[in-house]
Structure formats: C-alpha cells, structure tokens
Design a protein around this motif. Structure first.
Motif, PDB file in Angstrom:
ATOM      1  N   PRO A  49      59.070  42.409  29.008  1.00 24.96           N
ATOM      2  CA  PRO A  49      59.275  41.134  29.703  1.00 24.96           C
ATOM      3  C   PRO A  49      58.618  41.131  31.074  1.00 24.96           C
ATOM      4  N   GLY A  50      58.053  39.989  31.415  1.00 25.30           N
ATOM      5  CA  GLY A  50      57.315  39.893  32.667  1.00 25.30           C
ATOM      6  C   GLY A  50      58.077  39.201  33.775  1.00 25.30           C
ATOM      7  N   VAL A  51      57.513  39.296  34.961  1.00 19.77           N
ATOM      8  CA  VAL A  51      58.070  38.634  36.140  1.00 19.77           C
ATOM      9  C   VAL A  51      56.938  37.868  36.818  1.00 19.77           C
ATOM     10  N   PRO A  52      57.245  36.759  37.478  1.00 25.14           N
ATOM     11  CA  PRO A  52      56.203  35.995  38.168  1.00 25.14           C
ATOM     12  C   PRO A  52      55.529  36.836  39.255  1.00 25.14           C
ATOM     13  N   ILE A  53      54.241  36.641  39.421  1.00 21.01           N
ATOM     14  CA  ILE A  53      53.503  37.325  40.472  1.00 21.01           C
ATOM     15  C   ILE A  53      53.609  36.504  41.758  1.00 21.01           C
ATOM     16  N   THR A  54      53.928  37.170  42.850  1.00 24.47           N
ATOM     17  CA  THR A  54      54.037  36.482  44.132  1.00 24.47           C
ATOM     18  C   THR A  54      52.645  36.323  44.757  1.00 24.47           C
ATOM     19  N   LEU A  55      52.552  35.456  45.739  1.00 28.38           N
ATOM     20  CA  LEU A  55      51.283  35.269  46.432  1.00 28.38           C
ATOM     21  C   LEU A  55      50.834  36.548  47.124  1.00 28.38           C
ATOM     22  N   ASP A  56      51.791  37.320  47.652  1.00 29.01           N
ATOM     23  CA  ASP A  56      51.437  38.586  48.296  1.00 29.01           C
ATOM     24  C   ASP A  56      50.831  39.554  47.286  1.00 29.01           C
ATOM     25  N   GLN A  57      51.398  39.593  46.066  1.00 26.49           N
ATOM     26  CA  GLN A  57      50.851  40.472  45.038  1.00 26.49           C
ATOM     27  C   GLN A  57      49.463  40.024  44.610  1.00 26.49           C
ATOM     28  N   LEU A  58      49.277  38.708  44.480  1.00 29.89           N
ATOM     29  CA  LEU A  58      47.947  38.203  44.140  1.00 29.89           C
ATOM     30  C   LEU A  58      46.937  38.564  45.217  1.00 29.89           C
ATOM     31  N   ALA A  59      47.367  38.506  46.467  1.00 31.70           N
ATOM     32  CA  ALA A  59      46.474  38.864  47.569  1.00 31.70           C
ATOM     33  C   ALA A  59      46.080  40.333  47.487  1.00 31.70           C
ATOM     34  N   ILE A  61      45.911  42.122  44.736  1.00 33.43           N
ATOM     35  CA  ILE A  61      44.989  42.256  43.602  1.00 33.43           C
ATOM     36  C   ILE A  61      43.589  41.789  43.996  1.00 33.43           C
ATOM     37  N   ALA A  62      43.537  40.634  44.672  1.00 31.03           N
ATOM     38  CA  ALA A  62      42.248  40.104  45.099  1.00 31.03           C
ATOM     39  C   ALA A  62      41.564  41.051  46.081  1.00 31.03           C
ATOM     40  N   ASP A  63      42.352  41.652  46.961  1.00 29.09           N
ATOM     41  CA  ASP A  63      41.790  42.571  47.946  1.00 29.09           C
ATOM     42  C   ASP A  63      41.215  43.803  47.269  1.00 29.09           C
ATOM     43  N   ALA A  64      41.943  44.324  46.272  1.00 36.39           N
ATOM     44  CA  ALA A  64      41.451  45.502  45.551  1.00 36.39           C
ATOM     45  C   ALA A  64      40.166  45.182  44.804  1.00 36.39           C
ATOM     46  N   ALA A  65      40.098  43.985  44.201  1.00 39.38           N
ATOM     47  CA  ALA A  65      38.889  43.594  43.477  1.00 39.38           C
ATOM     48  C   ALA A  65      37.726  43.375  44.431  1.00 39.38           C
ATOM     49  N   ALA A  66      38.013  42.802  45.604  1.00 35.74           N
ATOM     50  CA  ALA A  66      36.961  42.510  46.575  1.00 35.74           C
ATOM     51  C   ALA A  66      36.272  43.772  47.078  1.00 35.74           C
ATOM     52  N   LYS A  67      37.014  44.877  47.121  1.00 39.12           N
ATOM     53  CA  LYS A  67      36.416  46.128  47.590  1.00 39.12           C
ATOM     54  C   LYS A  67      35.278  46.581  46.687  1.00 39.12           C
ATOM     55  N   LYS A  68      35.311  46.155  45.430  1.00 34.43           N
ATOM     56  CA  LYS A  68      34.277  46.547  44.485  1.00 34.43           C
ATOM     57  C   LYS A  68      33.265  45.439  44.213  1.00 34.43           C
ATOM     58  N   THR A  69      33.658  44.184  44.450  1.00 30.20           N
ATOM     59  CA  THR A  69      32.813  43.086  44.015  1.00 30.20           C
ATOM     60  C   THR A  69      32.195  42.265  45.128  1.00 30.20           C
ATOM     61  N   SER A  70      32.635  42.413  46.354  1.00 28.90           N
ATOM     62  CA  SER A  70      32.110  41.565  47.413  1.00 28.90           C
ATOM     63  C   SER A  70      31.776  42.365  48.654  1.00 28.90           C
ATOM     64  N   TYR A  71      31.053  41.685  49.559  1.00 26.71           N
ATOM     65  CA  TYR A  71      30.603  42.311  50.791  1.00 26.71           C
ATOM     66  C   TYR A  71      31.727  42.394  51.816  1.00 26.71           C
ATOM     67  N   PRO A  84      31.778  36.342  46.725  1.00 28.33           N
ATOM     68  CA  PRO A  84      31.183  37.384  45.878  1.00 28.33           C
ATOM     69  C   PRO A  84      29.929  36.876  45.179  1.00 28.33           C
ATOM     70  N   ASN A  85      28.819  37.559  45.374  1.00 29.39           N
ATOM     71  CA  ASN A  85      27.544  37.246  44.741  1.00 29.39           C
ATOM     72  C   ASN A  85      26.996  35.881  45.136  1.00 29.39           C
ATOM     73  N   GLN A  86      27.359  35.392  46.305  1.00 29.45           N
ATOM     74  CA  GLN A  86      26.847  34.108  46.776  1.00 29.45           C
ATOM     75  C   GLN A  86      26.787  34.114  48.294  1.00 29.45           C
ATOM     76  N   LEU A  87      25.672  33.600  48.830  1.00 28.78           N
ATOM     77  CA  LEU A  87      25.479  33.626  50.271  1.00 28.78           C
ATOM     78  C   LEU A  87      24.618  32.435  50.690  1.00 28.78           C
ATOM     79  N   VAL A  88      25.020  31.771  51.776  1.00 26.97           N
ATOM     80  CA  VAL A  88      24.262  30.656  52.339  1.00 26.97           C
ATOM     81  C   VAL A  88      24.079  30.905  53.820  1.00 26.97           C
ATOM     82  N   TRP A  89      22.850  30.785  54.315  1.00 26.82           N
ATOM     83  CA  TRP A  89      22.607  30.934  55.744  1.00 26.82           C
ATOM     84  C   TRP A  89      21.501  29.968  56.180  1.00 26.82           C
ATOM     85  N   TRP A  90      21.418  29.764  57.470  1.00 24.63           N
ATOM     86  CA  TRP A  90      20.396  28.851  57.975  1.00 24.63           C
ATOM     87  C   TRP A  90      19.425  29.588  58.872  1.00 24.63           C
TER      88      TRP A  90
END
Length: 238
Positions: A49-59, A61-71, A84-90
């Motif tokens: 049985p599962g439990v809802p994921i809180t916003l802190d937990q999602l953060a 998870i996103a932080d752990a993924a960002a270490k491998k996928t983004s700058y 991640p994989n996208q950049l815009v500059w002037w």
C-alpha cells in the motif's frame, strides 16, 4: 520496449526497494503521486500500500535527478532561460568578424561587421537564432525578428553543416556555440526574405562588411514573442 541497463562503478547488488506511481487527471492534466514499498514475493515483485508523496519529497526526487540531468553552477549573465537540455541566452549588438563563401555577389570574403542583438535557443533537437530590435536583455514578451544570416532557416533553425557544436548544453557551452555560429562559413540563404531592404541580404552584408551600421529598423518580424517561441508559459531570469 528497450531494455534498461544499470551501470555501477563497482560491484553493487541492487534489490527492489520502492516504486512511485503517478495518476493523471484527464480533464485538468493534474498529477497525483504515491510512493509504495516494494517486495519480491515468491520470485515476483509486489507493491505494498502506498502513501501520498509530499511536495518536500518531490523536491528531493527532483533534486536528485537534477544532479545527473541538468547543469549546476553560476548562471552566465546573458542567460535568460535554462532547463535540463535547454538554454536561451542573448547577445548584445556587437562588431564581430564573419566569413562568407557564396555563389552570389559576396563571394569569398571575410571581415568585421556590425551585428544586431541576438537570441540563441539551444535544445537537444537543435539550435536557433533570432534578432532583436532593442539592444536590451529580452523578456517573455520581447518580440523576435528574423536573424538575417545565411545558413539560417525561416523558423530560425541554424543549418549546422560541418560545424562542430558542444556536446553538452550548459552555461559553459555559450561561447563555443557562439563561436560555432560566427566562425562558420556563411554559404547560402535558406530563407528568401531575410531583411526589408532593396538588394536583400546580399546588399545588406556587402554594406555591413564595408562598415555600415546594422539597420535594426529593417528587421522582419516573426510574429512571435520569446515566450511563444519556447512553447508554453516559462519563467525567464530577471
């Protein structure tokens, strides 16, 4: 479905631990997520049985993924948007050397020329360039204009040809991308309407190579803003 291969730097035994389930509301496109402990029972994986994921937990998870996928690092002062994989500059209006090798009146020629303010958009599928009328940092509502360069398609996409571009997309790759663009040989026009003026792009670049100021008032509007080009509502850096 392609098989997933997990590589480790050393011999590490992996055991099933937990799983995330995502539920999407068809009407609103909202997502609901739950976390479930997982066990192997009689040789088969089973979810508890599962439990809802809180916003802190999602953060987390996103932080752990960002270490491998983004700058990660200090943001370049000219970056206006990154993901991640996208950049815009002037690029502010400048005077910079360009090279031509064409079949028209420009022929094989190189020299310093005045350039309009530009916006570069880079992602995994390619890179694009647009011009600006105002020499100021762009925002979401900034109108984009056709970059009047050879080797650039009507939608702004840059024809790479044999130009070598950076393997990764990050603030560190801004200069290599700019060098790849400006130091390439401009050989042919991929867009029949690059500028509003008599003589078109050929006359424009002949004048610019002779030292003329760039006529930003003659740029052709694309009908899009920077936010619209990025497809969707984005948050640009102030």
């Amino acid at each position: 479905m392609n098989p997933v291969q997990i590589a480790q730097d050393s011999d590490v035994e992996l055991t099933l631990d937990s799983a995330l389930l995502f539920y999407r509301a068809q009407a609103t496109n909202h997502i609901y997520a739950t976390q479930h402990s997982a066990r192997v029972v009689d040789g088969k994986p089973a979810l508890l049985p599962g439990v809802p994921i809180t916003l802190d937990q999602l953060a987390d998870i996103a932080d752990a993924a960002a270490k491998k996928t983004s700058y990660r690092g200090f943001v370049h002062e000219r970056v206006v948007y990154f993901a991640p994989n996208q950049l815009v500059w002037w690029v502010p209006a400048c005077r910079r050397r360009v090279w031509f090798k064409t079949q028209d009146a420009i022929g094989e020629r190189a020299g310093e020329a005045n350039h309009p303010p530009l916006v570069f958009v880079v992602n995994k599928s390619g890179w694009s360039v647009f011009a600006l009328r105002e020499n100021a940092r762009p925002g979401p509502s900034t109108r984009l204009y056709t970059a009047p360069y050879y080797n650039v398609w009507e939608n702004g996409e840059i024809c790479e040809g044999n130009v070598k571009t950076p393997d990764s997309i990050s603030s560190d790759s801004i200069k290599p991308f700019e060098d790849a663009f400006f130091r390439s040989r401009f050989t042919h026009s991929n867009n029949p309407r690059l500028i509003h003026r008599r003589g078109g792009a050929v006359r424009l670049w002949l004048d610019l190579l002779d030292g003329a100021k760039f006529p930003t008032d003659r740029l052709i509007a694309t009908g899009r803003t920077l936010a619209a080009e990025m497809i969707g509502n984005i948050k640009l850096l102030d």
